[in-house]
Design an enzyme around this catalytic site. Sequence first.
Site, PDB file in Angstrom:
ATOM      1  N   HIS A 209      20.475  17.029  -7.416  1.00  0.00           N
ATOM      2  CA  HIS A 209      19.193  16.375  -7.130  1.00  0.00           C
ATOM      3  C   HIS A 209      18.145  17.413  -6.712  1.00  0.00           C
ATOM      4  O   HIS A 209      17.797  17.520  -5.538  1.00  0.00           O
ATOM      5  CB  HIS A 209      19.412  15.318  -6.045  1.00  0.00           C
ATOM      6  CG  HIS A 209      18.221  14.478  -5.722  1.00  0.00           C
ATOM      7  ND1 HIS A 209      17.162  14.289  -6.586  1.00  0.00           N
ATOM      8  CD2 HIS A 209      17.915  13.757  -4.592  1.00  0.00           C
ATOM      9  CE1 HIS A 209      16.263  13.506  -6.006  1.00  0.00           C
ATOM     10  NE2 HIS A 209      16.691  13.177  -4.805  1.00  0.00           N
TER      11      HIS A 209
ATOM     12  N   CYS B 287      10.859  12.315  -3.883  1.00  0.00           N
ATOM     13  CA  CYS B 287      11.887  12.530  -4.917  1.00  0.00           C
ATOM     14  C   CYS B 287      11.495  11.903  -6.255  1.00  0.00           C
ATOM     15  O   CYS B 287      12.192  12.081  -7.252  1.00  0.00           O
ATOM     16  CB  CYS B 287      13.214  11.952  -4.459  1.00  0.00           C
ATOM     17  SG  CYS B 287      13.727  12.542  -2.845  1.00  0.00           S
TER      18      CYS B 287
ATOM     19  N   CYS C 217      26.569  11.462  -0.588  1.00  0.00           N
ATOM     20  CA  CYS C 217      25.230  12.075  -0.621  1.00  0.00           C
ATOM     21  C   CYS C 217      25.022  12.916  -1.869  1.00  0.00           C
ATOM     22  O   CYS C 217      25.943  13.592  -2.329  1.00  0.00           O
ATOM     23  CB  CYS C 217      25.049  13.016   0.570  1.00  0.00           C
ATOM     24  SG  CYS C 217      25.287  12.258   2.176  1.00  0.00           S
ATOM     25  N   SER C 218      23.791  12.905  -2.380  1.00  0.00           N
ATOM     26  CA  SER C 218      23.432  13.893  -3.399  1.00  0.00           C
ATOM     27  C   SER C 218      23.329  15.242  -2.683  1.00  0.00           C
ATOM     28  O   SER C 218      23.107  15.297  -1.480  1.00  0.00           O
ATOM     29  CB  SER C 218      22.091  13.526  -4.043  1.00  0.00           C
ATOM     30  OG  SER C 218      21.088  13.481  -3.036  1.00  0.00           O
TER      31      SER C 218
ATOM     32  N   ILE D  40      22.055  19.477  -2.222  1.00  0.00           N
ATOM     33  CA  ILE D  40      20.857  20.330  -2.220  1.00  0.00           C
ATOM     34  C   ILE D  40      20.960  21.184  -3.477  1.00  0.00           C
ATOM     35  O   ILE D  40      21.984  21.826  -3.707  1.00  0.00           O
ATOM     36  CB  ILE D  40      20.841  21.162  -0.923  1.00  0.00           C
ATOM     37  CG1 ILE D  40      20.643  20.223   0.282  1.00  0.00           C
ATOM     38  CG2 ILE D  40      19.773  22.246  -0.988  1.00  0.00           C
ATOM     39  CD1 ILE D  40      20.919  20.869   1.629  1.00  0.00           C
TER      40      ILE D  40
ATOM     41  N   LYS E 117      24.114  12.267  -7.527  1.00  0.00           N
ATOM     42  CA  LYS E 117      25.322  12.532  -6.732  1.00  0.00           C
ATOM     43  C   LYS E 117      26.065  13.786  -7.200  1.00  0.00           C
ATOM     44  O   LYS E 117      26.406  14.637  -6.388  1.00  0.00           O
ATOM     45  CB  LYS E 117      26.236  11.286  -6.796  1.00  0.00           C
ATOM     46  CG  LYS E 117      27.631  11.436  -6.246  1.00  0.00           C
ATOM     47  CD  LYS E 117      27.668  11.558  -4.738  1.00  0.00           C
ATOM     48  CE  LYS E 117      27.572  12.938  -4.210  1.00  0.00           C
ATOM     49  NZ  LYS E 117      28.734  13.781  -4.175  1.00  0.00           N
TER      50      LYS E 117
HETATM   51  N1  COA Z   1      28.489  16.298  -2.477  1.00  0.00           N
HETATM   52  C1  COA Z   1      29.659  16.950  -2.646  1.00  0.00           C
HETATM   53  N2  COA Z   1      29.923  18.158  -2.143  1.00  0.00           N
HETATM   54  C2  COA Z   1      28.939  18.748  -1.427  1.00  0.00           C
HETATM   55  C3  COA Z   1      27.702  18.141  -1.202  1.00  0.00           C
HETATM   56  C4  COA Z   1      27.492  16.872  -1.759  1.00  0.00           C
HETATM   57  N3  COA Z   1      26.339  16.221  -1.583  1.00  0.00           N
HETATM   58  N4  COA Z   1      26.915  18.973  -0.470  1.00  0.00           N
HETATM   59  C5  COA Z   1      27.652  20.076  -0.228  1.00  0.00           C
HETATM   60  N5  COA Z   1      28.868  19.936  -0.816  1.00  0.00           N
HETATM   61  C6  COA Z   1      29.989  20.871  -0.732  1.00  0.00           C
HETATM   62  C7  COA Z   1      29.576  22.303  -0.995  1.00  0.00           C
HETATM   63  O1  COA Z   1      29.806  22.644  -2.348  1.00  0.00           O
HETATM   64  C8  COA Z   1      30.530  23.057  -0.084  1.00  0.00           C
HETATM   65  O2  COA Z   1      31.801  23.131  -0.717  1.00  0.00           O
HETATM   66  P1  COA Z   1      32.741  24.431  -0.509  1.00  0.00           P
HETATM   67  O3  COA Z   1      33.007  24.486   0.976  1.00  0.00           O
HETATM   68  O4  COA Z   1      33.921  24.106  -1.360  1.00  0.00           O
HETATM   69  O5  COA Z   1      31.904  25.557  -0.999  1.00  0.00           O
HETATM   70  C9  COA Z   1      30.690  22.138   1.107  1.00  0.00           C
HETATM   71  O6  COA Z   1      30.416  20.816   0.619  1.00  0.00           O
HETATM   72  C10 COA Z   1      29.776  22.448   2.265  1.00  0.00           C
HETATM   73  O7  COA Z   1      28.505  22.708   1.707  1.00  0.00           O
HETATM   74  P2  COA Z   1      27.224  23.005   2.558  1.00  0.00           P
HETATM   75  O8  COA Z   1      26.212  23.579   1.614  1.00  0.00           O
HETATM   76  O9  COA Z   1      27.581  23.760   3.789  1.00  0.00           O
HETATM   77  O10 COA Z   1      26.795  21.540   2.975  1.00  0.00           O
HETATM   78  P3  COA Z   1      25.646  21.190   3.950  1.00  0.00           P
HETATM   79  O11 COA Z   1      26.265  20.658   5.197  1.00  0.00           O
HETATM   80  O12 COA Z   1      24.718  22.343   4.068  1.00  0.00           O
HETATM   81  O13 COA Z   1      24.888  20.011   3.188  1.00  0.00           O
HETATM   82  C11 COA Z   1      24.418  17.684   3.096  1.00  0.00           C
HETATM   83  C12 COA Z   1      25.505  18.756   3.017  1.00  0.00           C
HETATM   84  C13 COA Z   1      25.049  16.317   2.843  1.00  0.00           C
HETATM   85  C14 COA Z   1      23.779  17.683   4.486  1.00  0.00           C
HETATM   86  C15 COA Z   1      23.358  17.975   2.020  1.00  0.00           C
HETATM   87  O14 COA Z   1      23.973  17.988   0.762  1.00  0.00           O
HETATM   88  C16 COA Z   1      22.243  16.972   2.042  1.00  0.00           C
HETATM   89  O15 COA Z   1      21.372  17.001   2.884  1.00  0.00           O
HETATM   90  N6  COA Z   1      22.209  16.036   1.083  1.00  0.00           N
HETATM   91  C17 COA Z   1      21.168  15.040   0.999  1.00  0.00           C
HETATM   92  C18 COA Z   1      19.963  15.596   0.285  1.00  0.00           C
HETATM   93  C19 COA Z   1      18.800  14.647   0.367  1.00  0.00           C
HETATM   94  O16 COA Z   1      18.557  14.026   1.379  1.00  0.00           O
HETATM   95  N7  COA Z   1      18.035  14.509  -0.721  1.00  0.00           N
HETATM   96  C20 COA Z   1      16.894  13.676  -0.778  1.00  0.00           C
HETATM   97  C21 COA Z   1      17.313  12.277  -0.962  1.00  0.00           C
HETATM   98  S1  COA Z   1      16.044  11.086  -0.715  1.00  0.00           S
END
Ligand code: COA
Length: 343
Positions: free
Chosen positions: A293, A44, A167-168, A170, A289
Site C-alpha cells: 500500500h 490514501c 494491516c497493509s 508500509i 494487504k
Molecule cells: N503485513 C505482514 N507482514 C508485515 C507487515 C504487514 N502489514 N508489516 C511488516 N511486516 C513484517 C515485516 O516484513 C517484518 O518481517 P521480518 O521480521 O520477517 O523481516 C516484520 O513484519 C516486522 O516489520 P517492521 O517493518 O518492523 O514492522 P513495523 O512494526 O515497523 O510496522 C505496522 C508494522 C503494522 C505498524 C505497519 O505495517 C503499519 O503501520 N501498517 C499500516 C499502514 C497504514 O496505516 N496505512 C494507511 C492505511 S489508511
Amino acid sequence: KDIQAMFVGNLSGGRFIDQEHIASLIAEHAGLSPIPATRTEAACASGALALKQGVMAIESGFHDLVVVGGVEKMTDILTERTTQTLAMAADQEWEAFFGMTFPGLYAMIARRHMHVFGTTREQLAMVAVKNHANAMNNPNAQFRFETTIEGVLNASMVADPLTLLDCSPITDGAATIVLASEKKAKELADSPIFITGSGQASSSIALHNRKRIEVIDSTLGACDMAYRMSGRGPKDIDVAEVHDAFTIGEICAIEGLGFCKMGEGGKFTEEGFTQIDGKIPINTSGGLKAKGHPVGATGVAQAIEITLQLRGEAGKRQVDADIGLAHNVGGSGGTAVVHILEK
Ligand code: COA
C-alpha cells in the site's frame, strides 16, 4: 511525446522524503516538461483521485491524451514517523492529537462491525488469508507468503482486534496509466480498456462525526455515482480491487459496493464468494494487504490490476472478466473513489 497533461496522486512527499511539488519534478524527470502537471491529494485515495482528474480532463474535451500516476516512498523514515505522517490524514484536532492512528481507527470500525453485525474475528482473518494467497501469483507483490487463520490471529497485536497480518504494510511504489479519448485510444491501442464510470464522495474525516461507523458511507456515494454513469450495477461486476488497508476495510467495501447485503460481508467472505475462483474475485493482486500500500500509488495500481484482468494479462491469477471495479478509500473513509472499467 504527445502526452498533454499529467495528474499524480501522492499523499505526503513532503513528510516522507522532504519533497513537495512533485508533479512538475516527475514531468521533468519523465522528459514531459512543459506539460501541465498536477498533484492530487486525498489521503490514501490520492491515486484514484488522479485517475478521476484524468478522466474529467478527457471527458471535458480539454485534453485527449494524458498520463495518470501515483507514487509514494514511505520507507525512508522510521515506522513511528510514518504512522504519524499517515495520521495527518485523520482529524488532527479530534483524533491524531490524542494519539489516534489509522490501525486504531480501523480497529474501532472493526469492533463496531462485530458488535452490530456479528462479524467474527476469524472472518476478518479470512480476508488476509485470501489476499496473501492471491499475492503468491503477483510478481509485483510486496509480501509473497501464505498465511492461515491461526497465523493472523496469533501475529503481534497492532490495535485490538487487528494484528500485524490484518494491516497493509508500509510500502514504496508507483503506478502509471495512459488515458486517451475513445477516438485517440482506438488509434493507439489494439484493445483499449474503457473507463465507463467514475465516482467520488466525501464524508466526515472524524469517526465520531459520522451517524454510523460500521458502514463507510463515502463508498456508497462513490459507487452510486460510478454505477449510474456506467449504467452498471454490482451484479455486472466480474472482478474488483477494493481498499483493504485493514481486513475490516475489505468487509466494509464489499458490503458498500453492493456485492453482498449490508452486514453480511464476513459471511460472504467465509463462504468463499470473494476467492479467486469465487462468484466475485476480490483483490486478485493480493490487495493492499499483501501486494502493498504505497498510499498515493494504490488507486492507480488497482485500476492497472483490473486492466490486466480485462485484457487477459494477469498470468496465474487470471480470472474470467469483462467488467471490473476499482475502489479506493482516503483515510478511514473521508473520501472514496470508484471506477468501473470495461473491455
Ligand atoms: N503485513 C505482514 N507482514 C508485515 C507487515 C504487514 N502489514 N508489516 C511488516 N511486516 C513484517 C515485516 O516484513 C517484518 O518481517 P521480518 O521480521 O520477517 O523481516 C516484520 O513484519 C516486522 O516489520 P517492521 O517493518 O518492523 O514492522 P513495523 O512494526 O515497523 O510496522 C505496522 C508494522 C503494522 C505498524 C505497519 O505495517 C503499519 O503501520 N501498517 C499500516 C499502514 C497504514 O496505516 N496505512 C494507511 C492505511 S489508511
